[in-house]
Design a protein around this motif. Sequence first.
Motif, PDB file in Angstrom:
ATOM      1  N   THR A  28      -0.957  -2.686 -31.591  1.00  9.70           N
ATOM      2  CA  THR A  28      -0.490  -2.305 -32.683  1.00  9.70           C
ATOM      3  C   THR A  28      -0.651  -0.765 -32.549  1.00  9.70           C
ATOM      4  O   THR A  28      -1.318  -0.187 -31.938  1.00  9.70           O
ATOM      5  N   ALA A  29      -0.021   0.019 -33.307  1.00  9.80           N
ATOM      6  CA  ALA A  29      -0.177   1.565 -33.337  1.00  9.80           C
ATOM      7  C   ALA A  29      -0.069   2.357 -34.559  1.00  9.80           C
ATOM      8  O   ALA A  29       0.280   1.750 -35.376  1.00  9.80           O
ATOM      9  N   ILE A  30      -0.471   3.471 -34.425  1.00 11.67           N
ATOM     10  CA  ILE A  30      -0.454   4.458 -35.676  1.00 11.67           C
ATOM     11  C   ILE A  30       0.028   5.896 -34.862  1.00 11.67           C
ATOM     12  O   ILE A  30      -0.380   6.120 -33.874  1.00 11.67           O
ATOM     13  N   LYS A  31       0.944   6.312 -35.825  1.00 11.59           N
ATOM     14  CA  LYS A  31       1.593   7.789 -35.361  1.00 11.59           C
ATOM     15  C   LYS A  31       0.988   8.715 -36.384  1.00 11.59           C
ATOM     16  O   LYS A  31       0.836   8.561 -37.549  1.00 11.59           O
ATOM     17  N   PHE A  32       0.447   9.868 -35.756  1.00  8.01           N
ATOM     18  CA  PHE A  32      -0.015  10.952 -36.148  1.00  8.01           C
ATOM     19  C   PHE A  32       0.840  12.318 -36.210  1.00  8.01           C
ATOM     20  O   PHE A  32       1.657  12.344 -35.559  1.00  8.01           O
ATOM     21  N   ARG A  33       0.770  13.026 -37.259  1.00  9.30           N
ATOM     22  CA  ARG A  33       1.566  14.372 -37.335  1.00  9.30           C
ATOM     23  C   ARG A  33       0.301  15.475 -37.646  1.00  9.30           C
ATOM     24  O   ARG A  33      -0.266  15.643 -38.687  1.00  9.30           O
ATOM     25  N   PHE A  34       0.274  16.236 -36.440  1.00  4.64           N
ATOM     26  CA  PHE A  34      -0.958  17.164 -36.708  1.00  4.64           C
ATOM     27  C   PHE A  34      -2.240  16.502 -36.950  1.00  4.64           C
ATOM     28  O   PHE A  34      -2.945  17.034 -38.003  1.00  4.64           O
ATOM     29  N   GLY A  35      -2.623  15.292 -36.539  1.00  6.32           N
ATOM     30  CA  GLY A  35      -3.731  14.633 -37.112  1.00  6.32           C
ATOM     31  C   GLY A  35      -3.827  14.004 -38.237  1.00  6.32           C
ATOM     32  O   GLY A  35      -4.943  13.222 -38.565  1.00  6.32           O
ATOM     33  N   GLU A  36      -2.742  13.982 -38.980  1.00  4.14           N
ATOM     34  CA  GLU A  36      -2.436  13.007 -40.136  1.00  4.14           C
ATOM     35  C   GLU A  36      -1.925  11.832 -39.838  1.00  4.14           C
ATOM     36  O   GLU A  36      -0.766  11.897 -39.174  1.00  4.14           O
ATOM     37  N   ILE A  37      -2.137  10.719 -40.457  1.00  3.04           N
ATOM     38  CA  ILE A  37      -1.676   9.566 -40.099  1.00  3.04           C
ATOM     39  C   ILE A  37      -0.276   9.617 -41.050  1.00  3.04           C
ATOM     40  O   ILE A  37      -0.207   9.776 -42.329  1.00  3.04           O
ATOM     41  N   VAL A  38       0.936   9.301 -40.326  1.00  2.00           N
ATOM     42  CA  VAL A  38       2.143   9.514 -41.288  1.00  2.00           C
ATOM     43  C   VAL A  38       2.724   7.940 -40.941  1.00  2.00           C
ATOM     44  O   VAL A  38       3.676   7.557 -41.777  1.00  2.00           O
ATOM     45  N   ILE A  50       8.271  12.858 -32.132  1.00  2.00           N
ATOM     46  CA  ILE A  50       8.582  14.290 -31.826  1.00  2.00           C
ATOM     47  C   ILE A  50       7.181  14.837 -31.050  1.00  2.00           C
ATOM     48  O   ILE A  50       6.253  14.711 -31.276  1.00  2.00           O
ATOM     49  N   PRO A  51       7.673  15.143 -29.951  1.00  2.00           N
ATOM     50  CA  PRO A  51       6.812  15.758 -29.003  1.00  2.00           C
ATOM     51  C   PRO A  51       5.864  16.884 -29.511  1.00  2.00           C
ATOM     52  O   PRO A  51       6.489  17.667 -30.458  1.00  2.00           O
ATOM     53  N   ILE A  52       4.555  17.057 -29.199  1.00  2.00           N
ATOM     54  CA  ILE A  52       3.540  18.055 -29.650  1.00  2.00           C
ATOM     55  C   ILE A  52       3.383  17.890 -31.139  1.00  2.00           C
ATOM     56  O   ILE A  52       2.050  17.938 -31.614  1.00  2.00           O
ATOM     57  N   ILE A  53       4.459  17.473 -31.922  1.00  2.00           N
ATOM     58  CA  ILE A  53       4.076  17.302 -33.372  1.00  2.00           C
ATOM     59  C   ILE A  53       3.670  16.151 -33.681  1.00  2.00           C
ATOM     60  O   ILE A  53       2.469  15.816 -34.513  1.00  2.00           O
ATOM     61  N   ASN A  54       3.973  14.954 -33.020  1.00  2.00           N
ATOM     62  CA  ASN A  54       3.295  13.471 -33.139  1.00  2.00           C
ATOM     63  C   ASN A  54       2.454  13.280 -32.084  1.00  2.00           C
ATOM     64  O   ASN A  54       2.836  13.419 -30.940  1.00  2.00           O
TER      65      ASN A  54
END
Length: 285
Positions: A28-38, A50-54
């Motif tokens: 299972t996975a978690i997606k981050f945006r600048f270190g924040e879980i989205v 989104i590369p670099i952002i996520n």
Amino acid sequence: MKNPIIIALAAIVVLIMSSAYVVDQRETAIKFRFGEIVEENIKPGLHFKIPIINNVETFSSRILSLDAKPEQFLTNEKKYVVVDFFVKWRISEPGKFYRSTGGDLRVARNRLENIMKDGLRNEFSKRTIQEAISGERDQIMEGLQTKSNEAANQLGVGIVDVRVSQIDFSEKNSESVFKRMRSERQRVAQDLRARGAEEAERIKAAADRDAEIIEADAYSAAEKIRGQGDAKAADVYAEAYNKDAEFYSFHRSLEAYRKSMTNTGDVMVMEPDSEFFRYFKNKSQ
């Protein structure tokens, strides 16, 4: 003209490759945006970011094992027992798991082990050694799993199963426990011996009573038969006497001579005119 197109196509391919990611069936996975879980608890399959952002962090969704080292726990008798146990668990909420442990399985195992030890300590403190070892092990497991699940949920994990593989005495308690067990076995053995001896005495008394009854009945029957034989003999003697009294008297005298002169060294002192020798004196008879 061809070079810019090739570069553009290459850039698009790189962008797509860096944007796509695959979550395995066992993860299972978690997606981050600048270190924040989205986005959390992402299901298996192909996904995009989104590369670099996520960025994406994956975790195993399989059942994991925690095999803890044996630990000493105190019973309500204030005696220690050494308990060896293991736990089957899995990550149930990846977001909560990441927030509580930073996504580190070692941290999760350490905290889960402490939760289980606290639960075991609480369960054993309410029971005696005998109850913990034999009588209430299933109840210990049920209570431990229920209470530990409540604490483990704070870590984002679920307890699948808890098992105590071994309960042993500590070295200090082993000798005293063995002595108590030995004393108990000796008490039981003595009780059984006493019951056996009592039963043996009862059987012997019954056998002696039956033997006395049988002997008495046999003696009574023998005396009855002897009496009947004596009566029969008397009848025979009487009948013989009535037929020829003189001959019967003569025969009885001969029997008396034979019995009294059995040994050659016997000496008899009697008067010559004794009735015992009347058949020797009267030849005509």
